[in-house]
Design an enzyme around this catalytic site. Structure first.
Site, PDB file in Angstrom:
ATOM      1  N   GLU A 108      44.059  12.728 -15.080  1.00 17.86           N
ATOM      2  CA  GLU A 108      43.858  11.308 -15.363  1.00 17.86           C
ATOM      3  C   GLU A 108      44.996  10.638 -16.130  1.00 17.86           C
ATOM      4  O   GLU A 108      44.820  10.211 -17.291  1.00 17.86           O
ATOM      5  CB  GLU A 108      42.544  11.107 -16.135  1.00 17.86           C
ATOM      6  CG  GLU A 108      41.317  11.597 -15.395  1.00 17.86           C
ATOM      7  CD  GLU A 108      40.013  11.226 -16.096  1.00 17.86           C
ATOM      8  OE1 GLU A 108      40.059  10.754 -17.238  1.00 17.86           O
ATOM      9  OE2 GLU A 108      38.950  11.390 -15.485  1.00 17.86           O
ATOM     10  N   ARG A 148      36.544  24.824 -13.248  1.00 19.14           N
ATOM     11  CA  ARG A 148      37.765  24.068 -13.539  1.00 19.14           C
ATOM     12  C   ARG A 148      37.929  23.978 -15.052  1.00 19.14           C
ATOM     13  O   ARG A 148      37.014  23.526 -15.749  1.00 19.14           O
ATOM     14  CB  ARG A 148      37.676  22.664 -12.924  1.00 19.14           C
ATOM     15  CG  ARG A 148      38.825  21.777 -13.347  1.00 19.14           C
ATOM     16  CD  ARG A 148      38.848  20.425 -12.642  1.00 19.14           C
ATOM     17  NE  ARG A 148      39.971  19.676 -13.140  1.00 19.14           N
ATOM     18  CZ  ARG A 148      39.904  18.567 -13.889  1.00 19.14           C
ATOM     19  NH1 ARG A 148      38.727  18.020 -14.161  1.00 19.14           N
ATOM     20  NH2 ARG A 148      40.994  17.984 -14.313  1.00 19.14           N
ATOM     21  N   GLU A 163      35.646  15.961 -11.201  1.00 19.26           N
ATOM     22  CA  GLU A 163      34.683  15.626 -12.258  1.00 19.26           C
ATOM     23  C   GLU A 163      33.702  14.602 -11.726  1.00 19.26           C
ATOM     24  O   GLU A 163      34.097  13.667 -11.030  1.00 19.26           O
ATOM     25  CB  GLU A 163      35.366  15.001 -13.499  1.00 19.26           C
ATOM     26  CG  GLU A 163      36.164  15.957 -14.328  1.00 19.26           C
ATOM     27  CD  GLU A 163      36.817  15.285 -15.533  1.00 19.26           C
ATOM     28  OE1 GLU A 163      36.263  14.289 -16.058  1.00 19.26           O
ATOM     29  OE2 GLU A 163      37.895  15.764 -15.924  1.00 19.26           O
ATOM     30  N   ASN A 201      38.220  12.301 -10.009  1.00 18.97           N
ATOM     31  CA  ASN A 201      37.134  12.223 -10.986  1.00 18.97           C
ATOM     32  C   ASN A 201      36.445  10.881 -10.785  1.00 18.97           C
ATOM     33  O   ASN A 201      37.098   9.833 -10.805  1.00 18.97           O
ATOM     34  CB  ASN A 201      37.671  12.289 -12.409  1.00 18.97           C
ATOM     35  CG  ASN A 201      38.376  13.609 -12.713  1.00 18.97           C
ATOM     36  OD1 ASN A 201      38.287  14.562 -11.937  1.00 18.97           O
ATOM     37  ND2 ASN A 201      39.070  13.672 -13.834  1.00 18.97           N
ATOM     38  N   TYR A 216      33.086   8.495 -12.004  1.00 17.91           N
ATOM     39  CA  TYR A 216      31.930   8.278 -12.878  1.00 17.91           C
ATOM     40  C   TYR A 216      31.190   6.990 -12.554  1.00 17.91           C
ATOM     41  O   TYR A 216      29.967   6.946 -12.597  1.00 17.91           O
ATOM     42  CB  TYR A 216      32.375   8.243 -14.346  1.00 17.91           C
ATOM     43  CG  TYR A 216      32.797   9.601 -14.843  1.00 17.91           C
ATOM     44  CD1 TYR A 216      31.858  10.492 -15.344  1.00 17.91           C
ATOM     45  CD2 TYR A 216      34.118  10.008 -14.770  1.00 17.91           C
ATOM     46  CE1 TYR A 216      32.222  11.755 -15.775  1.00 17.91           C
ATOM     47  CE2 TYR A 216      34.502  11.275 -15.200  1.00 17.91           C
ATOM     48  CZ  TYR A 216      33.543  12.140 -15.692  1.00 17.91           C
ATOM     49  OH  TYR A 216      33.913  13.399 -16.108  1.00 17.91           O
ATOM     50  N   HIS A 269      45.375  18.409 -19.892  1.00 16.40           N
ATOM     51  CA  HIS A 269      44.201  17.537 -20.052  1.00 16.40           C
ATOM     52  C   HIS A 269      44.270  16.951 -21.463  1.00 16.40           C
ATOM     53  O   HIS A 269      43.452  17.258 -22.330  1.00 16.40           O
ATOM     54  CB  HIS A 269      42.916  18.327 -19.795  1.00 16.40           C
ATOM     55  CG  HIS A 269      41.713  17.492 -19.518  1.00 16.40           C
ATOM     56  ND1 HIS A 269      40.888  17.687 -18.431  1.00 16.40           N
ATOM     57  CD2 HIS A 269      41.166  16.451 -20.198  1.00 16.40           C
ATOM     58  CE1 HIS A 269      39.898  16.811 -18.457  1.00 16.40           C
ATOM     59  NE2 HIS A 269      40.040  16.050 -19.532  1.00 16.40           N
TER      60      HIS A 269
HETATM   61  C1  BGC Z   1      37.770  13.080 -18.714  1.00 19.69           C
HETATM   62  C2  BGC Z   1      36.892  13.992 -19.546  1.00 19.69           C
HETATM   63  C3  BGC Z   1      35.816  13.167 -20.226  1.00 19.69           C
HETATM   64  C4  BGC Z   1      34.981  12.506 -19.163  1.00 19.69           C
HETATM   65  C5  BGC Z   1      33.831  11.685 -19.695  1.00 19.69           C
HETATM   66  C6  BGC Z   1      37.031  11.999 -17.984  1.00 19.69           C
HETATM   67  O1  BGC Z   1      37.740  10.796 -18.127  1.00 19.69           O
HETATM   68  O2  BGC Z   1      38.618  13.823 -17.881  1.00 19.69           O
HETATM   69  O3  BGC Z   1      37.684  14.699 -20.429  1.00 19.69           O
HETATM   70  O4  BGC Z   1      35.031  13.916 -21.095  1.00 19.69           O
HETATM   71  O5  BGC Z   1      35.778  11.658 -18.397  1.00 19.69           O
HETATM   72  O6  BGC Z   1      34.304  10.610 -20.438  1.00 19.69           O
END
Ligand code: BGC
Length: 459
Positions: free
Chosen positions: A173, A84, A357, A298, A300, A128
């Site tokens: 995002e 990607r 992501e 995405n 995290y 992006h």
């Molecule tokens: C983004 C990336 C970023 C990653 C880590 C995401 O919000 O798409 O570009 O590097 O998080 O912060």
């Protein structure tokens, strides 16, 4: 549940599951003005004193613009099935609209050919974050014309690449673009305005709709939207915390998925933005809500939420004393990924999902002799999140692929080169790439279609 991937469990993923890794143009390419490209807001922002940590810029980054062939060879060596990446709009249209810069188009055309020759499926994101500076000069996402600009730019790429590229996404995002770029100012274009943020968000979604609509006229394959979702959990049992969770969830998660998939905003936004929340023309929602083939998610971290004074959603994030946190201060919480995927299915139905992501910045030791980087925390992070996805698939969510963030250590926006998210280490002095242990481990997971997730970690 998903915290400790069980040994002996059958972790095979569905046939054809797309295993890959992700990057973004501005974070890896370097040479932002090469071959006739125009500046983007990120090049301008990073060159404005005080905007990025240590004044770091994307002028060199991972030099991928010149090392793309070697990077594709590395992807192949790791056995990635998919890659990607995003296209830099101002390489294609240096002024943002109109004139096409053929050299910019050729760069991505060669990259796509190289990926295909190596058996790697390209997933292309149109935007992006690196808006052409020329368009920012015309108001950027605050100008309603941005929907046409974006659809025209998309059309240039669809005509050039559709067929070779079969998976497209409009915007990466939108929440981060508006919260970071227009409300709190930490990201380009660095505005701080509570009146601008909802307008930029709405226009981003109109641009998404216009580009998705234009795709149906030109393209024959899959089109989607990529959002970051952060599930919210109440800090306590109080009605105040429950209300805070509703606001945080509406602001960060539903603000974009609701209009794209349901054609309306969540009710909470009016209360959240107060007098900064405009009345939107009803016809905008018909444009925003386009049929999509998938949603890219995405993921995290989560946030444990209480009532508080953050603007605009009036919440506070409660740090977990027993939690594990990454170098960016994000709690590691794999169960959140399962929970959000179940929520997504319940709320929006059976639309296919790609995890576009997922990854973590951790402190990495220097490259050891023999070219080894031991990054057990990252491997553990990836493993637990893959296990969480497997749980969601078992519960009936149609997850079709996983893109680790990131293929390479790269430019973490305003944080410069201080945070390393790569599964491949980049020496920014020599540009040498060294797959970390997590990359070697991920290779085996890919080759076994997930089966080796149940093996104990090798360290
Ligand atoms: C983004 C990336 C970023 C990653 C880590 C995401 O919000 O798409 O570009 O590097 O998080 O912060």
């Amino acid at each position: 549940m998903s915290d400790a991937p069980a040994q002996g469990r059958d972790f095979r993923f569905p046939d054809g599951f797309l295993w890959g890794a992700a990057t973004a143009a501005h974070q890896i390419e370097g040479s932002p003005l090469a071959d006739g490209a125009g500046p983007s807001i990120w090049t301008r922002f990073a060159h404005t004193p005080g905007m990025t940590l240590n004044g770091d810029t994307g002028d060199v980054a991972c030099d991928h613009y010149r090392r793309w062939k070697q990077d594709v060879a590395l992807m192949r060596e790791l056995g990635l099935k998919a890659y990607r990446f995003s296209v830099s709009w101002s390489r294609i249209h240096p002024e943002g609209t109109g004139r096409v810069n053929q050299a910019g188009l050729d760069f991505y055309s060669r990259l796509v050919d190289e990926l295909l020759e190596n058996g790697i499926e390209p997933l292309l994101t149109l935007f992006h974050w690196d808006l052409p500076a020329a368009l920012d000069d015309r108001g950027g996402w605050l100008n309603r014309d941005c929907a046409d600009w974006f659809a025209d730019y998309g059309t240039t790429l669809y005509r050039a690449l559709d067929g070779r590229v079969k998976k497209w996404a409009t915007i990466n995002e939108p929440w981060v673009v508006t919260d970071g770029g227009y409300l709190h100012g930490a990201l380009a274009p660095g505005h701080r305005s509570r009146y601008e943020a909802p307008i930029a968000a709405h226009n981003l979604m109109r641009a998404h709709g216009a580009a998705a609509q234009a795709y149906r006229a030109e393209g024959r394959h899959e089109m989607g939207l990529v959002v970051n979702i952060e599930p919210k959990y109440p800090a306590g049992d109080s009605p105040e915390d429950a209300a805070a969770v509703r606001r945080a969830h509406a602001y960060m998660n539903e603000q974009f998925l609701h209009p794209a998939l349901l054609g309306r905003y969540p009710d909470e936004l009016k209360d959240i933005f107060g007098d900064a929340w405009p009345e939107w023309p009803a016809e905008d929602f018909a444009l925003i809500r386009q049929p999509l083939d998938f949603v890219g998610i995405n993921y995290y971290t989560r946030s444990v939420t209480a009532a508080g004074d953050s603007y605009p959603q009036r919440t506070a994030v409660v740090r977990q004393p027993l939690g594990t946190y990454t170098e960016t201060g994000w709690e590691v919480f794999p169960q959140g990924l399962t929970d959000l995927l179940l929520w997504f299915k319940d709320t929006y139905g059976d639309l296919p999902v790609y995890i576009t992501e997922n990854g973590a910045a951790f402190f990495d030791p220097p490259v050891a002799e023999g070219g080894r980087v031991r990054d057990p925390l990252r491997t553990d992070y990836l493993r637990k999140h893959l296990s969480a996805i497997h749980d969601a698939i078992a519960a009936g969510v149609d997850v079709r692929g996983y893109m680790a963030w990131s293929l390479l250590d790269n430019l973490e926006w305003s944080l410069g080169y201080s945070k390393r998210f790569g599964i491949v280490h980049v020496n920014y002095g020599t540009q040498e790439r060294t797959p970390k242990d997590s990359a070697r481990w991920y290779s085996k997971v890919i080759a076994s279609n997930g089966r080796t997730l149940s093996d104990p970690l090798p360290y």
